[in-house]
Design a protein around this motif. Structure first.
Motif, short mmCIF file in Angstrom:
data_model
loop_
_atom_site.label_atom_id
_atom_site.label_comp_id
_atom_site.label_asym_id
_atom_site.label_seq_id
_atom_site.Cartn_x
_atom_site.Cartn_y
_atom_site.Cartn_z
N HIS A 38 0.80 -1.23 0.00
CA HIS A 38 0.00 0.00 0.00
C HIS A 38 0.83 1.28 0.00
CE1 HIS A 38 -2.75 -3.10 1.65
NE2 HIS A 38 -3.62 -2.46 0.91
N ASN A 39 2.14 1.15 0.08
CA ASN A 39 3.00 2.33 0.24
C ASN A 39 2.78 3.39 -0.83
OD1 ASN A 39 4.55 2.64 2.49
ND2 ASN A 39 6.30 1.51 1.72
N GLN A 40 2.81 3.02 -2.09
CA GLN A 40 2.76 4.04 -3.14
C GLN A 40 1.44 4.78 -3.16
OE1 GLN A 40 4.89 3.86 -6.87
NE2 GLN A 40 2.94 3.79 -7.96
N ARG A 41 0.34 4.04 -3.05
CA ARG A 41 -0.96 4.73 -3.07
C ARG A 41 -1.09 5.66 -1.87
NH1 ARG A 41 -6.58 1.63 -3.83
NH2 ARG A 41 -5.81 1.79 -5.97
N LEU A 42 -0.75 5.19 -0.69
CA LEU A 42 -0.92 6.02 0.49
C LEU A 42 0.02 7.23 0.44
CD1 LEU A 42 -1.30 3.38 3.37
CD2 LEU A 42 -3.05 4.42 1.92
N LYS A 66 -0.78 4.26 13.56
CA LYS A 66 -2.19 4.28 13.98
C LYS A 66 -2.92 3.05 13.47
CE LYS A 66 -2.72 9.34 14.11
NZ LYS A 66 -3.42 10.50 13.47
N ALA A 67 -2.68 2.73 12.19
CA ALA A 67 -3.41 1.62 11.58
C ALA A 67 -3.07 0.30 12.26
CB ALA A 67 -3.08 1.54 10.09
N PHE A 68 -1.80 0.02 12.47
CA PHE A 68 -1.44 -1.26 13.07
C PHE A 68 -1.87 -1.34 14.54
CE2 PHE A 68 1.46 -1.56 9.41
CZ PHE A 68 1.12 -2.84 8.99
N ALA A 69 -1.93 -0.19 15.21
CA ALA A 69 -2.42 -0.18 16.59
C ALA A 69 -3.91 -0.51 16.65
CB ALA A 69 -2.17 1.19 17.23
N SER A 70 -4.62 -0.23 15.55
CA SER A 70 -6.08 -0.47 15.52
C SER A 70 -6.46 -1.67 14.67
CB SER A 70 -6.79 0.78 14.95
OG SER A 70 -6.44 1.94 15.67
N LEU A 71 -5.49 -2.39 14.14
CA LEU A 71 -5.79 -3.43 13.16
C LEU A 71 -6.64 -4.55 13.73
CD1 LEU A 71 -5.30 -4.24 10.23
CD2 LEU A 71 -3.23 -5.44 10.95
N SER A 85 -6.31 4.01 3.57
CA SER A 85 -6.32 5.30 2.88
C SER A 85 -7.03 6.36 3.71
CB SER A 85 -6.99 5.18 1.51
OG SER A 85 -6.25 4.33 0.66
N ARG A 86 -8.12 5.98 4.36
CA ARG A 86 -8.85 6.94 5.19
C ARG A 86 -8.02 7.37 6.39
NH1 ARG A 86 -14.63 3.72 4.92
NH2 ARG A 86 -15.37 4.66 2.95
N ILE A 87 -7.34 6.41 7.01
CA ILE A 87 -6.46 6.75 8.14
C ILE A 87 -5.36 7.70 7.68
CG2 ILE A 87 -4.76 5.82 9.77
CD1 ILE A 87 -6.50 3.31 9.98
N GLU A 168 -15.03 4.27 -5.96
CA GLU A 168 -13.98 4.11 -4.95
C GLU A 168 -13.52 5.47 -4.41
OE1 GLU A 168 -11.71 0.04 -6.41
OE2 GLU A 168 -11.28 1.95 -7.42
N THR A 169 -13.40 6.45 -5.31
CA THR A 169 -12.99 7.79 -4.89
C THR A 169 -14.06 8.42 -4.01
OG1 THR A 169 -11.72 8.05 -6.93
CG2 THR A 169 -12.24 10.05 -5.70
N ALA A 170 -15.31 8.25 -4.39
CA ALA A 170 -16.41 8.80 -3.60
C ALA A 170 -16.43 8.20 -2.20
CB ALA A 170 -17.74 8.53 -4.32
N ALA A 171 -16.22 6.89 -2.11
CA ALA A 171 -16.20 6.22 -0.80
C ALA A 171 -15.00 6.69 0.02
CB ALA A 171 -16.16 4.71 -0.99
N LEU A 172 -13.85 6.81 -0.62
CA LEU A 172 -12.64 7.21 0.08
C LEU A 172 -12.75 8.61 0.66
CD1 LEU A 172 -9.64 6.81 0.84
CD2 LEU A 172 -9.07 7.64 -1.45
#
Length: 229
Positions: A38-42, A66-71, A85-87, A168-172
């Protein structure tokens, strides 16, 4: 340790579900793979908000933490990519708000000039003149993207650079699909206008035939003419 089998990932592809469970269990290889996927997109999404490479990397690291703490609480109501992406976007927006507050407090603060997004180019063996021309063109595109208003910039990066669908963009971005279409249309128009004003000098160097390529052809002709010494 959470009950891994209770993480609601039944609708996920088996490989991704296994990867998430392994990461929750503390497997560093699984966490590493999730980051690399996910690195490039994020990075590009975050970079679209903060418009600075160094800040984008800092924000991305913070977002991953944050993400891995909440995974373990990930409910699978959206794809892992959308969730991450939202995070990342929320973290970037928080950083941007903090920077704006700091700028109001210290108006004389000199902000670092935004650098370019690293796009993949040709291999190191490519003709250097062509690589330079590509870099000039990409730099103009990146500058034009950075110059967009934030609302348009996020949609443009998601739709055009990352290739997400309208849905997907609308949801994101939590927008109606119609708004995504409108903002994308306006973003393209703004970028086109900016590029048309700047592209002339770059096009003067289009179709370069110098350096290695020029030398190679010259020597080939000289050889065929029997003029080599």
């Amino acid at each position: 340790m959470p009950a891994l089998q209770n993480i609601p990932l039944a609708s996920f592809p088996a490989e991704e579900a296994s990867l998430i469970r392994s990461a929750v269990a503390g497997d560093p290889q699984a966490a590493r793979q999730i980051i690399k996927i996910h690195n490039q997109r994020l990075y590009r999404l975050v970079r679209a908000v903060v418009r600075n490479n160094a800040d984008a990397e800092d924000v991305l690291q913070e977002a991953y933490l944050k993400a891995f703490a909440s995974l373990e609480g990930f409910q699978g109501q959206a794809s892992l990519s959308t969730w991450l992406s939202r995070i990342a976007l929320n973290t970037a927006l928080m950083r941007l708000r903090g920077q704006k507050r700091l700028k109001r407090v210290s108006p004389a603060r000199c902000l670092t000039e935004a650098a370019v997004i690293p796009f993949p180019l040709t291999s190191s063996t490519a003709d250097p003149e062509r690589v330079m021309a590509q870099r000039q063109l990409l730099h103009l595109v990146e500058e034009a993207t950075d110059a967009l208003p934030e609302a348009f910039r996020l949609v443009f990066v998601a739709r055009v650079i990352e290739g997400l669908s309208v849905e997907e963009t609308a949801a994101l971005l939590d927008l109606p699909a119609a708004t995504v279409k409108t903002r994308l249309h306006r973003a393209r128009k703004l970028i086109r206008s900016r590029l048309e004003a700047q592209i002339g000098p770059v096009l003067m160097d289009a179709f370069p035939f110098a350096g290695v390529r020029c030398d190679r052809l010259t020597e080939a002709v000289i050889t065929k003419l029997g003029l080599e010494k």
